[in-house]
Design a protein around this motif. Structure first.
Motif, PDB file in Angstrom:
ATOM      1  N   THR A  98     116.099  37.201  34.975  1.00 36.71           N
ATOM      2  CA  THR A  98     114.723  37.608  35.284  1.00 36.71           C
ATOM      3  C   THR A  98     114.680  39.120  35.134  1.00 36.71           C
ATOM      4  O   THR A  98     115.437  39.825  35.801  1.00 36.71           O
ATOM      5  CB  THR A  98     114.343  37.230  36.733  1.00 36.71           C
ATOM      6  OG1 THR A  98     114.518  35.842  36.906  1.00 36.71           O
ATOM      7  CG2 THR A  98     112.896  37.598  37.018  1.00 36.71           C
ATOM      8  N   PRO A  99     113.825  39.660  34.246  1.00 39.14           N
ATOM      9  CA  PRO A  99     113.784  41.105  34.029  1.00 39.14           C
ATOM     10  C   PRO A  99     113.506  41.879  35.313  1.00 39.14           C
ATOM     11  O   PRO A  99     112.789  41.406  36.196  1.00 39.14           O
ATOM     12  CB  PRO A  99     112.646  41.300  33.027  1.00 39.14           C
ATOM     13  CG  PRO A  99     112.506  39.981  32.359  1.00 39.14           C
ATOM     14  CD  PRO A  99     112.881  38.950  33.385  1.00 39.14           C
ATOM     15  N   LEU A 100     114.087  43.084  35.431  1.00 40.30           N
ATOM     16  CA  LEU A 100     113.852  43.924  36.599  1.00 40.30           C
ATOM     17  C   LEU A 100     112.426  44.400  36.697  1.00 40.30           C
ATOM     18  O   LEU A 100     111.864  44.541  37.767  1.00 40.30           O
ATOM     19  CB  LEU A 100     114.757  45.165  36.556  1.00 40.30           C
ATOM     20  CG  LEU A 100     116.233  44.969  36.875  1.00 40.30           C
ATOM     21  CD1 LEU A 100     116.948  46.318  36.783  1.00 40.30           C
ATOM     22  CD2 LEU A 100     116.426  44.384  38.248  1.00 40.30           C
ATOM     23  N   PHE A 101     111.817  44.704  35.533  1.00 41.22           N
ATOM     24  CA  PHE A 101     110.484  45.285  35.517  1.00 41.22           C
ATOM     25  C   PHE A 101     109.563  44.444  34.662  1.00 41.22           C
ATOM     26  O   PHE A 101     109.950  43.964  33.611  1.00 41.22           O
ATOM     27  CB  PHE A 101     110.531  46.710  34.953  1.00 41.22           C
ATOM     28  CG  PHE A 101     111.626  47.538  35.569  1.00 41.22           C
ATOM     29  CD1 PHE A 101     111.500  48.014  36.862  1.00 41.22           C
ATOM     30  CD2 PHE A 101     112.779  47.823  34.866  1.00 41.22           C
ATOM     31  CE1 PHE A 101     112.505  48.768  37.434  1.00 41.22           C
ATOM     32  CE2 PHE A 101     113.786  48.587  35.424  1.00 41.22           C
ATOM     33  CZ  PHE A 101     113.655  49.058  36.725  1.00 41.22           C
ATOM     34  N   SER A 102     108.335  44.314  35.085  1.00 42.65           N
ATOM     35  CA  SER A 102     107.339  43.568  34.325  1.00 42.65           C
ATOM     36  C   SER A 102     106.760  44.455  33.227  1.00 42.65           C
ATOM     37  O   SER A 102     106.598  45.657  33.407  1.00 42.65           O
ATOM     38  CB  SER A 102     106.221  43.118  35.261  1.00 42.65           C
ATOM     39  OG  SER A 102     105.152  42.577  34.520  1.00 42.65           O
TER      40      SER A 102
END
Length: 105
Positions: A98-102
């Motif tokens: 899941t990426p750290l930042f959107s």
């Protein structure tokens, strides 16, 4: 294999990373062991550990972001993509599941 470049031809390096990398040393905990990041991006990170991990293995990391009065933990699920021996320990590259930042602004 090395291919010499002569005349008007120029070598080109293609960047394969999906997100910009930031050199940042953060403490982390992974499967009960300690480590420290070399760099991180929204989609992955590279860290130093006293343990090696199997490529392809899913692991849980807890990154420790220092604040003014306390440390803020961030729990991440990741998959090991590369492990290299480094002195007495290992350097480990992981892809965050899941990426750290959107990307949304």
């Amino acid at each position: 294999m090395t291919i010499p470049v002569t005349g008007d031809k120029k070598a080109m390096v293609v960047e394969q990373r999906a997100a910009q990398r930031y050199g940042l040393a953060l403490r982390l905990t992974v499967e009960g062991g300690d480590g420290v990041t070399h760099d991180l991006s929204a989609t992955g990170l590279y860290f130093e550990s006293d343990r090696g991990y199997e490529v392809g293995k899913r692991i849980e990391l807890v990154l420790e972001f220092p604040g003014a009065k306390r440390v803020y933990p961030l729990i991440c699920e990741a998959q090991v993509v590369r492990v290299t021996k480094a002195g007495e320990g290992f350097n480990v590259a992981v892809r965050l599941l899941t990426p750290l930042f959107s990307d949304a602004a």
